[in-house]
Write a protein that holds these residues in place. Structure first.
Motif, PDB file in Angstrom:
ATOM      1  N   SER A 319      26.321 -66.195  27.862  1.00  0.00           N
ATOM      2  CA  SER A 319      25.168 -65.329  28.123  1.00  0.00           C
ATOM      3  C   SER A 319      25.204 -64.714  29.506  1.00  0.00           C
ATOM      4  CB  SER A 319      23.868 -66.124  27.962  1.00  0.00           C
ATOM      5  OG  SER A 319      23.761 -66.654  26.668  1.00  0.00           O
ATOM      6  N   LEU A 320      25.828 -65.390  30.477  1.00  0.00           N
ATOM      7  CA  LEU A 320      25.814 -64.904  31.852  1.00  0.00           C
ATOM      8  C   LEU A 320      26.440 -63.512  31.997  1.00  0.00           C
ATOM      9  CD1 LEU A 320      25.089 -65.571  34.761  1.00  0.00           C
ATOM     10  CD2 LEU A 320      27.313 -66.688  35.005  1.00  0.00           C
ATOM     11  N   PRO A 321      27.647 -63.238  31.458  1.00  0.00           N
ATOM     12  CA  PRO A 321      28.189 -61.869  31.595  1.00  0.00           C
ATOM     13  C   PRO A 321      27.360 -60.824  30.873  1.00  0.00           C
ATOM     14  CG  PRO A 321      29.592 -63.209  30.176  1.00  0.00           C
ATOM     15  CD  PRO A 321      28.620 -64.136  30.813  1.00  0.00           C
ATOM     16  N   VAL A 322      26.687 -61.209  29.780  1.00  0.00           N
ATOM     17  CA  VAL A 322      25.859 -60.239  29.050  1.00  0.00           C
ATOM     18  C   VAL A 322      24.691 -59.784  29.913  1.00  0.00           C
ATOM     19  CG1 VAL A 322      24.387 -59.911  27.034  1.00  0.00           C
ATOM     20  CG2 VAL A 322      26.532 -61.177  26.821  1.00  0.00           C
ATOM     21  N   TRP A 323      23.989 -60.736  30.536  1.00  0.00           N
ATOM     22  CA  TRP A 323      22.855 -60.370  31.379  1.00  0.00           C
ATOM     23  C   TRP A 323      23.305 -59.684  32.660  1.00  0.00           C
ATOM     24  CZ3 TRP A 323      18.251 -59.838  29.616  1.00  0.00           C
ATOM     25  CH2 TRP A 323      17.814 -60.603  28.533  1.00  0.00           C
ATOM     26  N   SER A 324      24.481 -60.016  33.146  1.00  0.00           N
ATOM     27  CA  SER A 324      25.012 -59.303  34.309  1.00  0.00           C
ATOM     28  C   SER A 324      25.278 -57.843  33.962  1.00  0.00           C
ATOM     29  CB  SER A 324      26.295 -59.974  34.795  1.00  0.00           C
ATOM     30  OG  SER A 324      26.048 -61.317  35.161  1.00  0.00           O
ATOM     31  N   LEU A 325      25.792 -57.595  32.755  1.00  0.00           N
ATOM     32  CA  LEU A 325      26.012 -56.226  32.303  1.00  0.00           C
ATOM     33  C   LEU A 325      24.696 -55.478  32.166  1.00  0.00           C
ATOM     34  CD1 LEU A 325      27.929 -54.032  31.275  1.00  0.00           C
ATOM     35  CD2 LEU A 325      27.717 -55.036  28.987  1.00  0.00           C
ATOM     36  N   VAL A 326      23.669 -56.161  31.632  1.00  0.00           N
ATOM     37  CA  VAL A 326      22.355 -55.527  31.509  1.00  0.00           C
ATOM     38  C   VAL A 326      21.810 -55.136  32.878  1.00  0.00           C
ATOM     39  CG1 VAL A 326      19.950 -55.943  30.840  1.00  0.00           C
ATOM     40  CG2 VAL A 326      21.806 -56.668  29.343  1.00  0.00           C
ATOM     41  N   ALA A 327      21.987 -55.998  33.866  1.00  0.00           N
ATOM     42  CA  ALA A 327      21.525 -55.683  35.218  1.00  0.00           C
ATOM     43  C   ALA A 327      22.276 -54.484  35.792  1.00  0.00           C
ATOM     44  CB  ALA A 327      21.695 -56.901  36.117  1.00  0.00           C
ATOM     45  N   GLY A 328      23.595 -54.415  35.528  1.00  0.00           N
ATOM     46  CA  GLY A 328      24.360 -53.273  36.012  1.00  0.00           C
ATOM     47  C   GLY A 328      23.933 -51.970  35.367  1.00  0.00           C
ATOM     48  N   LEU A 329      23.655 -51.999  34.063  1.00  0.00           N
ATOM     49  CA  LEU A 329      23.191 -50.784  33.380  1.00  0.00           C
ATOM     50  C   LEU A 329      21.803 -50.375  33.851  1.00  0.00           C
ATOM     51  CD1 LEU A 329      24.425 -51.518  29.730  1.00  0.00           C
ATOM     52  CD2 LEU A 329      25.471 -50.008  31.437  1.00  0.00           C
ATOM     53  N   ALA A 330      20.953 -51.355  34.190  1.00  0.00           N
ATOM     54  CA  ALA A 330      19.600 -51.031  34.635  1.00  0.00           C
ATOM     55  C   ALA A 330      19.612 -50.276  35.956  1.00  0.00           C
ATOM     56  CB  ALA A 330      18.770 -52.303  34.763  1.00  0.00           C
ATOM     57  N   LEU A 331      20.621 -50.500  36.778  1.00  0.00           N
ATOM     58  CA  LEU A 331      20.691 -49.798  38.060  1.00  0.00           C
ATOM     59  C   LEU A 331      20.895 -48.301  37.886  1.00  0.00           C
ATOM     60  CD1 LEU A 331      22.884 -52.315  40.099  1.00  0.00           C
ATOM     61  CD2 LEU A 331      20.421 -51.907  40.313  1.00  0.00           C
ATOM     62  N   ARG A 332      21.373 -47.877  36.725  1.00  0.00           N
ATOM     63  CA  ARG A 332      21.604 -46.462  36.474  1.00  0.00           C
ATOM     64  C   ARG A 332      20.368 -45.750  35.925  1.00  0.00           C
ATOM     65  NH1 ARG A 332      27.657 -46.410  33.680  1.00  0.00           N
ATOM     66  NH2 ARG A 332      28.689 -47.658  35.316  1.00  0.00           N
ATOM     67  N   VAL A 333      19.300 -46.504  35.652  1.00  0.00           N
ATOM     68  CA  VAL A 333      18.070 -45.889  35.134  1.00  0.00           C
ATOM     69  C   VAL A 333      17.330 -45.232  36.281  1.00  0.00           C
ATOM     70  CG1 VAL A 333      15.896 -46.336  33.942  1.00  0.00           C
ATOM     71  CG2 VAL A 333      17.963 -47.578  33.282  1.00  0.00           C
ATOM     72  N   ASP A 334      16.896 -43.979  36.105  1.00  0.00           N
ATOM     73  CA  ASP A 334      16.228 -43.244  37.176  1.00  0.00           C
ATOM     74  C   ASP A 334      14.767 -43.639  37.321  1.00  0.00           C
ATOM     75  OD1 ASP A 334      18.582 -41.905  37.699  1.00  0.00           O
ATOM     76  OD2 ASP A 334      18.118 -40.288  36.275  1.00  0.00           O
ATOM     77  N   ALA A 335      14.072 -43.893  36.204  1.00  0.00           N
ATOM     78  CA  ALA A 335      12.641 -44.210  36.271  1.00  0.00           C
ATOM     79  C   ALA A 335      12.435 -45.550  36.968  1.00  0.00           C
ATOM     80  CB  ALA A 335      12.040 -44.239  34.869  1.00  0.00           C
ATOM     81  N   LEU A 336      11.470 -45.589  37.897  1.00  0.00           N
ATOM     82  CA  LEU A 336      11.264 -46.787  38.708  1.00  0.00           C
ATOM     83  C   LEU A 336      10.741 -47.965  37.890  1.00  0.00           C
ATOM     84  CD1 LEU A 336      11.117 -48.260  41.421  1.00  0.00           C
ATOM     85  CD2 LEU A 336       8.837 -47.251  41.743  1.00  0.00           C
ATOM     86  N   ALA A 337       9.696 -47.715  37.085  1.00  0.00           N
ATOM     87  CA  ALA A 337       9.060 -48.827  36.374  1.00  0.00           C
ATOM     88  C   ALA A 337      10.005 -49.502  35.382  1.00  0.00           C
ATOM     89  CB  ALA A 337       7.798 -48.334  35.668  1.00  0.00           C
ATOM     90  N   PRO A 338      10.677 -48.759  34.477  1.00  0.00           N
ATOM     91  CA  PRO A 338      11.614 -49.452  33.565  1.00  0.00           C
ATOM     92  C   PRO A 338      12.752 -50.145  34.306  1.00  0.00           C
ATOM     93  CG  PRO A 338      11.105 -47.264  32.756  1.00  0.00           C
ATOM     94  CD  PRO A 338      10.567 -47.335  34.144  1.00  0.00           C
TER      95      PRO A 338
END
Length: 482
Positions: A319-338
């Motif tokens: 599970s650790l690499p999966v959530w790390s990938l999710v965190a990396g993808l979230a950094l590319r989201v422009d909207a602040l709240a999401p």
């Protein structure tokens, strides 16, 4: 940093600081203090036996219900008598006046089961077991109220409203960064007026009872400890049965409350019947009450129940690499709240799985090796069997093992193969037919009182090795469950 995150972080710090302050103060005010026993004396005071039991056990009642039942018999509200090997109980005449609420509760419990007839004590205990835990909780609450009424126990909360108001005012400041310039004062004033209320309600839910024994209560407890010393000096009284209350009157009730007349308390068994979280153990050579903490699985957080350290390690490592990938993808989201929400969730999961990996590795590298006495064996889980009309088979058992080092125990989870005295590879010498395998699966090779040696995982409580241990000839006596 966004004003919303600043306000939320500030509010979390205020709430955490308030709860920590309240917990620290209440712990300091209610910490147990040793009570010096008074000189041995046969003189009885007027405090009810249940209140005496509360005082001498430092607000942790043990035999309040049994002592109250005997006290009611000594005051002729009930009658206890023996017919052969059976102890019977019945209500005698009209209800006496001046009973305390906890005494009325015990009398009503007997009257509900016995009515106008005498019934065996076993029937009363059997009927009591269904709701015994909740009933005992209300009884202990009423005993505390009676002790407060007598001035023996107090619950001082004078600092609580002041702390809640101060913390509420600090919490109200959290809205200041969110208000437009020139319009924040009315909203802040409105919030400051009511912010203390949820804090006060949260404190009453999170923080435990804050009762403490007063100076008068400590003097009363010292006198009753002197009575206990006088009773212990008469060894011939220790094995008195409950029906002996007709001769010894209130001495028997107070002896049970003080923990001196253990035989009568064991026969009555009002406190632990129907309960699996309190057991009596003789492992140390003297009988002592052991509290068992069963971990109730959370269906929301752990839908599949607890797993052993090896399975948790594998799951967290995947599970650790999966959530790390999710965190990396979230950094590319422009909207602040999401982006903030997803990053917070992913960060929490990463830290959670890192902690689980470290703890599971520690469990596997440093297993617990324990030799003790089995106090109780209960069924932990089942597996369904839909063949030939056979009922569900046991999958695992909960073993309560006491080595004499602690008064609070957590059960160990034992696979049915280990519990049956076999290893996981299957029953040796079992029949090839279905009934033979069924009997082997249901076989339990251990019972309360057995000395065992186990190797298990410290936090998940899974047992990897289990075998009988040789008992020392000079070791402790058998273990009793009440």
């Amino acid at each position: 940093m966004p004003p919303l995150l600043v306000s939320l972080g500030y509010a979390v710090l205020v709430v955490a600081g308030y709860l920590g302050f309240v917990r620290l103060v209440t712990a300091l005010r209610s910490r147990p203090r040793a009570i010096v026993p008074g000189p041995p004396t046969p003189e009885l005071r007027d405090e009810p036996p249940a209140v005496v039991n509360l005082l001498v056990n430092r607000l942790q009642p043990t035999h309040g219900a049994s002592a109250t039942l005997l006290d009611l018999a000594a005051r002729r509200a009930l009658e206890l008598f023996a017919t052969g090997d059976t102890v019977r109980v019945r209500v005698r005449g009209p209800r006496p006046d001046g009973l305390a609420p906890h005494e009325q509760r015990v009398l009503e419990r007997v009257a509900r089961v016995a009515g106008d007839q005498s019934v065996p004590l076993e029937l009363l205990l059997e009927r009591h077991a269904a709701g015994g835990r909740r009933w005992l909780g209300w009884l202990a609450r009423e005993v505390r109220f009676e002790a407060r009424r007598l001035g023996l126990v107090s619950r001082s909360e004078r600092f609580m409203p002041i702390a809640a108001v101060v913390a509420g005012a600090l919490l109200a400041l959290a809205v200041v960064p969110l208000m437009p310039a020139g319009s924040w004062l009315p909203a802040w004033a409105c919030l400051a007026a009511f912010a203390w209320l949820p804090l006060f309600l949260l404190e009453t839910v999170v923080i435990d009872e804050r009762d403490r024994i007063t100076a008068q209560g400590r003097a009363v407890a010292a006198h009753w400890l002197g009575v206990a010393a006088w009773l212990r000096a008469h060894e011939s009284l220790r094995d008195l049965p409950p029906e002996a209350v007709a001769v010894w009157d209130r001495y028997l009730a107070y002896g049970v409350a003080l923990g001196v007349f253990r035989h009568a308390a064991d026969v009555l068994d009002f406190e632990t019947v129907g309960r699996d979280d309190e057991l009596w153990s003789d492992v140390t050579g003297t009988a002592r009450l052991v509290r068992v903490r069963y971990r109730r699985p959370s269906r929301l957080l752990e839908p599949l129940g607890r797993v052993d350290a090896r399975a948790r390690l594998i799951w967290s490592a995947l599970s650790l690499p999966v959530w790390s990938l999710v965190a990396g993808l979230a950094l590319r989201v422009d909207a602040l709240a999401p982006r903030t929400v997803v990053l917070a969730l992913a960060g929490f999961q990463v830290l959670r799985h890192l902690f689980r990996i470290a703890r599971s590795a520690y469990e596997l590298l440093r297993p617990v090796r324990l030799t003790g006495t089995v106090l109780d064996v209960t069924l932990n889980s089942r597996v369904p069997v839909d063949s030939m009309g056979v009922a569900d088979l046991p999958a695992s058992y909960a073993f309560v093992v006491d080595d004499g080092t602690a008064d609070r125990l957590t059960p160990w989870l034992v696979h049915r193969a280990l519990a049956g005295g076999r290893d996981r590879r299957g029953p040796s010498g079992a029949d090839d037919d279905f009934q033979g395998r069924l009997a082997a699966a249901r076989h339990l090779g251990y019972a309360p009182g057995d000395r065992v040696h186990l190797v298990g995982q410290r936090f998940s409580r899974y047992v990897r090795e289990l075998r009988h241990a040789k008992s020392s000839p000079a070791g402790p006596g058998p273990t009793r469950r009440r």
